[in-house]
Design an enzyme around this catalytic site. Structure first.
Site, PDB file in Angstrom:
ATOM      1  N   CYS A 101       0.985  -1.229   0.173  1.00 60.75           N
ATOM      2  CA  CYS A 101      -0.012  -0.145  -0.042  1.00 60.75           C
ATOM      3  C   CYS A 101       0.792   1.251   0.123  1.00 60.75           C
ATOM      4  O   CYS A 101       0.456   2.404  -0.302  1.00 60.75           O
ATOM      5  CB  CYS A 101      -0.948   0.123   1.181  1.00 60.75           C
ATOM      6  N   ASN A 160     -10.204  -0.091  -0.050  1.00 66.26           N
ATOM      7  CA  ASN A 160      -8.559   0.175   0.032  1.00 66.26           C
ATOM      8  C   ASN A 160      -8.049  -0.528  -1.451  1.00 66.26           C
ATOM      9  O   ASN A 160      -8.266  -1.567  -1.624  1.00 66.26           O
ATOM     10  CB  ASN A 160      -7.989  -0.687   1.081  1.00 66.26           C
ATOM     11  N   HIS A 207      -3.261   7.583   2.169  1.00 62.39           N
ATOM     12  CA  HIS A 207      -3.618   6.257   1.624  1.00 62.39           C
ATOM     13  C   HIS A 207      -5.067   5.854   2.192  1.00 62.39           C
ATOM     14  O   HIS A 207      -5.414   6.344   3.601  1.00 62.39           O
ATOM     15  CB  HIS A 207      -2.610   5.245   2.241  1.00 62.39           C
TER      16      HIS A 207
HETATM   17  O1  UT7 Z   1      -3.655  -0.753   3.657  1.00 61.62           O
HETATM   18  C1  UT7 Z   1      -2.832  -1.381   4.485  1.00 61.62           C
HETATM   19  C2  UT7 Z   1      -2.993  -0.870   5.691  1.00 61.62           C
HETATM   20  N1  UT7 Z   1      -3.901  -1.418   6.205  1.00 61.62           N
HETATM   21  C3  UT7 Z   1      -4.669  -0.934   7.406  1.00 61.62           C
HETATM   22  O2  UT7 Z   1      -4.704  -0.056   7.580  1.00 61.62           O
HETATM   23  C4  UT7 Z   1      -5.808  -1.602   8.010  1.00 61.62           C
HETATM   24  C5  UT7 Z   1      -5.754  -1.518   9.444  1.00 61.62           C
HETATM   25  N2  UT7 Z   1      -6.921  -2.152  10.200  1.00 61.62           N
HETATM   26  C6  UT7 Z   1      -8.078  -1.902  10.067  1.00 61.62           C
HETATM   27  O3  UT7 Z   1      -8.523  -1.177   9.432  1.00 61.62           O
HETATM   28  C7  UT7 Z   1      -8.782  -2.610  11.069  1.00 61.62           C
HETATM   29  O4  UT7 Z   1      -8.252  -3.161  12.086  1.00 61.62           O
HETATM   30  C8  UT7 Z   1     -10.101  -3.355  10.500  1.00 61.62           C
HETATM   31  C9  UT7 Z   1     -11.104  -2.621   9.775  1.00 61.62           C
HETATM   32  C10 UT7 Z   1      -9.404  -4.408   9.591  1.00 61.62           C
HETATM   33  C11 UT7 Z   1     -10.919  -3.904  11.655  1.00 61.62           C
HETATM   34  O5  UT7 Z   1     -11.339  -3.165  12.622  1.00 61.62           O
HETATM   35  P1  UT7 Z   1     -11.204  -3.490  14.281  1.00 61.62           P
HETATM   36  O6  UT7 Z   1     -12.063  -2.490  14.744  1.00 61.62           O
HETATM   37  O7  UT7 Z   1      -9.736  -3.481  14.333  1.00 61.62           O
HETATM   38  O8  UT7 Z   1     -11.750  -4.949  14.435  1.00 61.62           O
HETATM   39  P2  UT7 Z   1     -11.171  -6.365  14.782  1.00 61.62           P
HETATM   40  O9  UT7 Z   1     -10.360  -6.975  13.911  1.00 61.62           O
HETATM   41  O10 UT7 Z   1     -10.753  -5.956  16.275  1.00 61.62           O
HETATM   42  O11 UT7 Z   1     -12.508  -7.309  14.784  1.00 61.62           O
HETATM   43  C12 UT7 Z   1     -13.506  -6.935  16.023  1.00 61.62           C
HETATM   44  C13 UT7 Z   1     -14.783  -7.985  15.724  1.00 61.62           C
HETATM   45  C14 UT7 Z   1     -13.945  -9.487  15.983  1.00 61.62           C
HETATM   46  O12 UT7 Z   1     -14.862 -10.202  16.680  1.00 61.62           O
HETATM   47  P3  UT7 Z   1     -14.613 -10.582  18.123  1.00 61.62           P
HETATM   48  O13 UT7 Z   1     -13.135 -11.183  18.045  1.00 61.62           O
HETATM   49  O14 UT7 Z   1     -14.386  -9.133  18.821  1.00 61.62           O
HETATM   50  O15 UT7 Z   1     -15.931 -11.419  18.610  1.00 61.62           O
HETATM   51  C15 UT7 Z   1     -13.918 -10.005  14.561  1.00 61.62           C
HETATM   52  O16 UT7 Z   1     -13.998 -11.469  14.465  1.00 61.62           O
HETATM   53  O17 UT7 Z   1     -15.406  -7.933  14.530  1.00 61.62           O
HETATM   54  C16 UT7 Z   1     -15.285  -9.246  13.957  1.00 61.62           C
HETATM   55  N3  UT7 Z   1     -15.074  -9.110  12.495  1.00 61.62           N
HETATM   56  C17 UT7 Z   1     -16.152  -8.895  11.727  1.00 61.62           C
HETATM   57  N4  UT7 Z   1     -17.626  -9.087  11.936  1.00 61.62           N
HETATM   58  C18 UT7 Z   1     -18.475  -8.485  10.944  1.00 61.62           C
HETATM   59  C19 UT7 Z   1     -14.031  -9.091  11.593  1.00 61.62           C
HETATM   60  N5  UT7 Z   1     -14.326  -8.861  10.299  1.00 61.62           N
HETATM   61  C20 UT7 Z   1     -15.756  -8.641  10.195  1.00 61.62           C
HETATM   62  C21 UT7 Z   1     -16.798  -8.631   9.309  1.00 61.62           C
HETATM   63  N6  UT7 Z   1     -17.956  -8.335   9.761  1.00 61.62           N
HETATM   64  N7  UT7 Z   1     -16.310  -8.070   7.977  1.00 61.62           N
END
Ligand code: UT7
Length: 321
Positions: free
Chosen positions: A116, A278, A248
């Protein structure tokens, strides 16, 4: 007077097929919701490449538009630098495929792999070649078809990415406008928190994207903030001097945090993540192109670019328009 790389044209291309969050969930039978995706990432929809598209075809279309906006013909381009994590094949470089599609028979082209952050890396290389006199005119492209490397059973990653390409034309100029500086970083210790599992040199296949989203998020906020400070300090500038932030586009929460850090009102931060998702190396040139076409960049404006991605790689660039 200093020799600089002036950004004299921009172009973007998004494949016409748009898929909303609900459509994506239904198509791949994902246990997710429009509400979750919008709240956690800001994404409402993404463009997906059709079977006839690939990295080079999207790139060539963005490049044609950038050349047209710059009033430059393909045979005036000395170097074509293409940032991608989803090349057409291991070789030849996708940049060379794009050269052929544009009808370029002189100069040279090569690919840059920095996920990215790829566009910031490519811009930095092209700028260095212009300032050293190796090239006078450069085409810098970010082009991605992440739909080819997504695991459509992994809801935590597949909902976040889209396909597209963006390009800029740089030309050597003596004067105030142009790229002021670029600042690149990488730290391979964090290579596994955002990577493609498998690939041409290991499994022989394409490989699939794996991301520990929360880990990447933590690095993003601190590393982007330090890259931005580094860029401003290197030029003796302060955050008040920045007219537009073109970040980005990975997550609206990261973009908002950077806007707040710089004290910029929302209308001075370019956001496309809601519509494009993204698009990795393509996200900055696509956002820049949108801002340019909407008249949000005026002569004399100081524009700040920043990105983080797999590697980890991260960086920033400052440009005067
Ligand atoms: O471009 C390169 C750089 N990339 C980035 O900068 C991405 C950086 N990361 C992010 O943008 C965020 O971390 C995400 C959008 C990927 C995720 O957001 P988050 O607030 O960090 O969520 P999380 O990964 O901590 O997940 C929270 C919960 C989890 O469930 P539990 O463990 O709390 O029960 C996940 O299993 O959300 C769950 N989850 C989903 N639920 C519904 C993960 N993906 C999904 C989904 N739909 N698509």
């Amino acid at each position: 007077m200093a020799l600089r790389s002036a950004i004299i044209g921009c172009g973007g291309y998004l494949p016409p097929t748009i898929i909303t969050n609900d459509e994506l969930a239904a198509r791949f039978n994902l246990d997710t919701s429009d509400e979750w995706i919008r709240e956690r990432s800001g994404i409402r929809q993404r463009h997906l490449a059709g079977p006839e598209d690939n990295c080079s075809t999207l790139a060539a279309e963005a490049a044609r538009r950038a050349l047209e906006s710059a009033g430059v013909t393909a045979d005036e381009v000395d170097v074509l630098v293409l940032a991608t994590a989803t090349p057409d094949s291991a070789f030849p470089a996708t940049a060379v495929r794009v050269q052929a599609l544009l009808g370029m028979t002189r100069g040279f082209g090569f690919d840059v792999s920095a996920a990215c952050t790829g566009f910031v890396y490519a811009l930095s290389l092209a700028d260095a070649m212009i300032r050293s006199g190796q090239a006078r005119c450069a085409l810098v492209i970010g082009s991605e078809v992440y739909s080819r490397i997504l695991d459509w059973t992994d809801r935590a990653s597949c909902v976040l990415f889209g396909d597209g390409a963006g390009a800029v034309v740089l030309r050597a100029e003596e004067g105030e406008r142009g790229i002021l500086s670029t600042h690149l970083h990488s730290d391979g210790r964090h290579g596994d928190i955002l990577h493609v599992e498998g690939g041409a040199g290991s499994t022989g296949g394409t490989g699939l994207l794996r991301m520990a989203g929360r880990e990447v998020f933590k690095h993003a906020v601190t590393k982007l903030a330090s890259a931005v400070d580094e860029a401003l300090e290197a030029n003796g500038l302060s955050r008040d001097d920045v007219q537009l932030l073109v970040p980005h586009q990975a997550n609206i929460r990261i973009i908002d945090a950077m806007g707040r850090k710089l004290g910029l009102p929302k209308d001075r931060v370019v956001v496309t993540v809601d519509r494009h998702a993204n698009t990795s190396a393509a996200s900055i040139p696509l956002a820049l192109d949108e801002a340019w076409r909407e008249g949000r960049i005026r002569p004399g404006d100081l524009v700040l670019l920043e990105a983080i991605g797999g590697g980890l790689t991260w960086g920033a660039a400052l440009a005067r328009f």
